[in-house]
Design a protein around this motif. Structure first.
Motif, short mmCIF file in Angstrom:
data_model
loop_
_atom_site.label_atom_id
_atom_site.label_comp_id
_atom_site.label_asym_id
_atom_site.label_seq_id
_atom_site.Cartn_x
_atom_site.Cartn_y
_atom_site.Cartn_z
N GLY A 78 5.70 38.21 -21.47
CA GLY A 78 6.65 38.83 -21.16
C GLY A 78 6.88 40.27 -21.05
N ALA A 79 8.01 41.01 -21.44
CA ALA A 79 7.83 42.56 -21.25
C ALA A 79 6.87 43.22 -21.70
CB ALA A 79 9.14 42.81 -21.46
N ALA A 80 6.01 44.05 -20.85
CA ALA A 80 4.92 44.79 -21.06
C ALA A 80 4.95 46.26 -20.64
CB ALA A 80 3.71 44.10 -20.25
N HIS A 88 -4.40 47.49 -20.50
CA HIS A 88 -5.84 46.71 -20.05
C HIS A 88 -6.43 47.59 -19.19
CE1 HIS A 88 -3.35 43.19 -21.44
NE2 HIS A 88 -4.37 42.75 -21.52
N SER A 89 -7.59 47.95 -19.53
CA SER A 89 -8.36 48.99 -18.90
C SER A 89 -8.55 49.14 -17.34
CB SER A 89 -9.94 48.91 -19.30
OG SER A 89 -10.54 47.63 -19.04
N ARG A 93 -1.45 51.86 -15.46
CA ARG A 93 -0.13 51.56 -16.41
C ARG A 93 0.02 50.24 -16.59
NH1 ARG A 93 4.47 54.79 -13.49
NH2 ARG A 93 2.79 56.10 -13.27
N PRO A 94 0.65 49.55 -17.38
CA PRO A 94 0.91 48.10 -17.78
C PRO A 94 2.13 47.82 -16.73
CG PRO A 94 1.29 49.31 -19.93
CD PRO A 94 0.69 50.41 -18.81
N PRO A 95 1.99 46.49 -16.39
CA PRO A 95 3.16 46.06 -15.45
C PRO A 95 4.34 46.10 -16.10
CG PRO A 95 1.81 44.30 -16.12
CD PRO A 95 1.05 45.52 -16.75
N LEU A 96 5.38 45.60 -15.16
CA LEU A 96 6.74 45.24 -15.86
C LEU A 96 6.75 44.17 -16.81
CD1 LEU A 96 9.73 45.91 -15.83
CD2 LEU A 96 10.08 44.21 -14.04
N GLY A 138 3.02 50.07 -27.95
CA GLY A 138 4.35 50.00 -27.14
C GLY A 138 5.16 51.24 -27.42
N SER A 139 6.17 51.34 -27.03
CA SER A 139 7.06 52.67 -27.14
C SER A 139 7.16 53.20 -28.81
CB SER A 139 8.40 52.21 -26.61
OG SER A 139 9.28 53.33 -26.69
N ASP A 140 6.99 54.54 -28.49
CA ASP A 140 7.43 55.31 -29.80
C ASP A 140 8.43 56.37 -29.45
OD1 ASP A 140 7.02 55.99 -32.61
OD2 ASP A 140 5.67 57.75 -31.49
#
Length: 295
Positions: A78-80, A88-89, A93-96, A138-140
């Protein structure tokens, strides 16, 4: 089954608010085989827990692999974009989103395991470990991960869309405290002073901790419920606070509740005749299960 706009279903890149088929099967075993370098699941695959947020999902599973070794895996889809499924190394940046299950890749998750509880917010994920420690990814942006790594002795966790809550017993008699961090614009942190900024501090219950034993913590979209057992007479009480736009805190109005308020039993119900036994919190909804003796 249902919407798949952010890969919510974990079945591949099929977008839309609904699909012609009534349901799909998520290939957890295939994702584990990929993560384990092709070592397939041969004997058993046990799902210990499935945890859902508004747009992402995390599962914890125990798999018996081809070489005979049983391992624990944490996977999500799901959302990432905000790192709520790990970073992931191989990627800057993570995908959508991830439309199929991926191993939740986090150095902290690997170091502190085993995981005993997982809770999901809108853009973050929190983990509770057997050691009593907590971590979040995740988001802070709203402070929802602030200070989590400093916690010890935690027994339960929960997430609202933009907040994180952790409960711990402070002695052997069941005394406990609930700590909260994250968004507080609707009184979600249960404190007298409502500010947009947040710190990891205790929720301000209007009673001494020794009088109430926490049974369950339940987090909704932006409100929280706690089921307590009173130490003096064994009566069950439900307390709640936070966002109340839809009357989900049953106060008789739609004003938000900044500090914990007793929701059950209401004044019109005999405390001995009907007992609260469980609570759940949804998106602008609250649920209390009660039992009553029939004589």
């Amino acid at each position: 089954m249902g919407a798949n706009d952010y890969g919510n279903l974990g079945i591949g890149d099929i977008k839309g608010k609904g699909t012609a088929r009534p349901s799909y099967a998520v290939d957890i075993a295939g994702a584990i085989a990929t993560a384990a370098g092709g070592s397939v699941v041969t004997k058993s695959l046990h799902v210990n827990g499935l945890h859902t947020g508004p747009h992402h999902v995390v599962v914890s599973v125990r798999a018996q692999l081809q070489d005979g070794e049983a391992q624990m895996f944490t996977l999500g889809w799901g959302a990432a974009r905000h790192g709520q499924l790990g970073v992931h190394s191989a990627q800057r940046r993570p995908p959508l989103f991830y439309s199929t299950p991926q191993i939740v890749n986090s150095n902290v998750v690997r170091e502190l395991g085993p995981i005993t509880a997982i809770s999901l917010g809108n853009q973050h994920t929190a983990f509770l470990y057997a050691t009593g420690h907590v971590s979040g990814i995740g988001s802070d942006r709203k402070g929802q991960l602030r200070g989590l790594e400093t916690l010890e002795g935690i027994n339960a966790i929960g997430c609202t869309w933009n907040g994180t809550y952790a409960a711990r017993h402070t002695d052997l008699n069941g005394r406990c405290e609930v700590l909260a961090t994250g968004s507080n614009n609707k009184g979600q942190l249960g404190r007298t002073v409502i500010t947009a900024d947040s710190t990891l501090d205790p929720v301000q219950f209007p009673f001494a901790s020794e009088t109430h034993r926490l049974v369950k913590l339940a987090c909704g979209s932006e409100h929280v419920l706690c089921l307590f057992m009173r130490s003096d007479n064994g009566a069950a009480e439900v307390w709640g606070w936070g966002w109340n736009e839809h009357g989900n805190l049953a106060t008789g109005s739609t004003e938000d509740v900044a500090t914990p308020l007793r929701l059950w039993p209401p004044d019109t119900v005999d405390i001995c005749a009907s007992r609260a036994v469980d609570v759940w919190a949804g998106c602008g909804t609250s649920w209390i299960a009660t039992e009553q003796d029939i004589t």
